[in-house]
Write an enzyme that holds these catalytic residues in place. Structure first.
Site, PDB file in Angstrom:
ATOM      1  N   ASP A 164      -8.939  -1.576  -8.008  1.00 32.69           N
ATOM      2  CA  ASP A 164      -8.219  -1.799  -6.756  1.00 32.69           C
ATOM      3  C   ASP A 164      -7.806  -3.261  -6.577  1.00 32.69           C
ATOM      4  O   ASP A 164      -6.808  -3.557  -5.928  1.00 32.69           O
ATOM      5  CB  ASP A 164      -9.153  -1.365  -5.605  1.00 32.69           C
TER       6      ASP A 164
ATOM      7  N   HIS B 164       0.835  -1.211   0.000  1.00 29.43           N
ATOM      8  CA  HIS B 164       0.000   0.000   0.000  1.00 29.43           C
ATOM      9  C   HIS B 164       0.863   1.251   0.000  1.00 29.43           C
ATOM     10  O   HIS B 164       0.949   1.978   0.992  1.00 29.43           O
ATOM     11  CB  HIS B 164      -0.963  -0.012   1.192  1.00 29.43           C
TER      12      HIS B 164
END
Ligand code: CMP
Ligand code: MG
Ligand code: ZN
EC number: 3.1.4.17
Length: 427
Positions: A262, A115
């Site tokens: 995503d 991330h």
């Protein structure tokens, strides 16, 4: 008369953005020549890697290296320029650059293997690819295109490298602040909006009150819908709404695009998918290490000694990725097919009938200009390409699962450590 006037006032706006992207190469060349004096200077290697920005096979890691670890800043700037958002919404270029740089700092705060700013750049490019190749960009308004790119860019801002469940179990400050509800996702939006309260980063300064409010509603809904705990309900709701005669909810469709982007790496080439998986597993394992230290039970996929990586990837693809992309292709088909039919009937439509006859693109001052008109949208290829790659990746995981998982674990740690050393020597 009033209605005619309204329509003619709206049309040019709608056209300008589609035309700007259709003329992508031209716009690109133009702004590189004239606006870069006040804008962002592109190193040659960045220009080379961004040539693939319209492709599914775009290599975000190459862009990240070419840009000295600034893939997110260049991706944001590139797409804001291509979609003509800077002019349309009078975004001060200096604010855009300062905001993008601040986003990069926030994405790097916790030094996450997965991330990080590269994931944000990846999701932003993937959203762009989906809007372009499904033709959805012809259906969206300019404000909605801004919302899509903006939401993708901020969607994991200041991610802590730990899951919502970890925040809840450890009773972290953010879990307390957001009452255990979509803890990280609430933080991503809130912290990104907080940045824009600084004058020098206020990219939305020139939006009208209505646009500012509409954009905010869309961005909040989209980013909150990236919380995986809402995944199955989200899929079910959109599936059901497809059966309704007038069941298309614009914000829900946009949320589905962001959510699909995503979780899109299992639908990318094996080299990209494998690299992302190893990075994510290492991030999960580091959470597992923390859980062990705190005497908490391991969260799923977080025990580095016993997690079956290949098996879990097959499960994730079967139960999450495939149904999401299948719904994405069904939804976009339902929206776009009538638009294409309508455009083909109307000779003077804004969808470029003259370009439709030229499906292979044009030569423009010696440069190849791809055809981005609605008529050139090929939903079958879009779908088949995804289905093929997902299938190939599943086969690779099955082979690895059959070989046994032990080598794979060692690889995940080694791979991420090598990359971190590489990043350190280059910073
Ligand atoms: P995030 O990027 O915040 O939102 C989507 C989430 O899906 C992501 O975090 C991970 O938690 C999860 N995810 C993405 N890819 C995979 C994968 N290949 N295997 C398991 N979980 C994944
Ligand atoms: Mg997230
Ligand atoms: Zn994400």
């Amino acid at each position: 008369m009033g209605m005619v006037k309204k329509k003619s006032e709206e049309k040019p706006k709608f056209r300008s953005i589609v035309h700007a992207v259709q003329a992508g190469i031209f716009v690109e060349r133009m702004y590189r020549k004239s606006f870069h004096m006040v804008g962002l200077a592109y190193p040659e290697a960045v220009i080379v890697t961004l040539k693939d920005v319209d492709k599914w096979s775009f290599d975000v890691f190459s862009l990240n290296e070419a840009s000295g670890e600034h893939s997110l800043k260049f991706m944001i700037y590139e797409l804001f320029t291509r979609y003509d958002l800077i002019n349309r919404f009078k975004i001060p270029v200096s604010c855009l650059i300062a905001f993008a740089e601040a986003l990069e700092v926030g994405y790097s705060k916790h030094k996450n293997p997965y991330h990080n700013l590269i994931h944000a750049a990846d999701v932003t490019q993937t959203v762009h690819y989906i809007m372009l190749h499904t033709g959805i960009m012809h259906w969206l308004t300019e404000l909605e295109i801004l919302a899509m790119v903006f939401a993708a860019a901020i969607h994991d801002y200041e991610h802590t490298g730990t899951t919502n469940n970890f925040h809840i179990q450890t009773r972290s400050d953010v879990a307390i602040l957001y009452n255990d509800r979509s803890v990280l996702e609430n933080h991503h939006v809130s912290a990104a909006y907080r940045l824009m309260q600084e004058e020098e980063m206020n990219v939305l300064v020139n939006l009208t009150k209505d646009d500012w409010r509409d954009l905010r509603n869309l961005v909040i809904e989209m980013v909150l819908s990236t919380d995986m705990s809402g995944h199955f309900q989200q899929i079910k709701n959109i599936r059901n709404s497809l059966q309704q005669p007038d069941g298309i909810d614009r914000a829900k469709t946009m949320s589905l695009i962001l959510h699909a982007a995503d979780i899109s790496h299992p639908a990318k080439s094996w080299q990209l998918h494998h690299r992302w998986t190893m990075a994510l597993m290492e991030e999960f394992f580091r959470q597992g290490d923390k859980e062990a230290e705190l005497g908490l039970p391991f969260s799923p996929l977080c025990d580095r000694k016993s997690t079956m990586v290949a098996q879990s990837q097959i499960g994730f693809i079967d139960f999450i990725v495939e149904p999401t992309f299948s719904l994405l292709t069904d939804s976009t088909e339902k929206i776009i097919v009538p638009l294409i039919e309508e455009a083909s009937k109307t000779e003077t439509s804004s969808y470029g009938p003259s370009r439709r006859s030229n499906m292979k693109g044009t030569m423009n001052e010696g440069t190849y200009s791809p055809d981005y008109s609605l008529g050139s949208v090929d939903l079958k290829s879009f779908k088949n390409n995804l289905v093929d790659i997902i299938q190939q990746n599943k086969e690779r995981w099955k082979e690895l699962a059959a070989q046994g998982e032990s080598d794979l674990h060692r690889n995940s740690e080694e791979l991420v450590n090598t990359e971190e050393k590489h990043a350190e020597t280059h910073s």
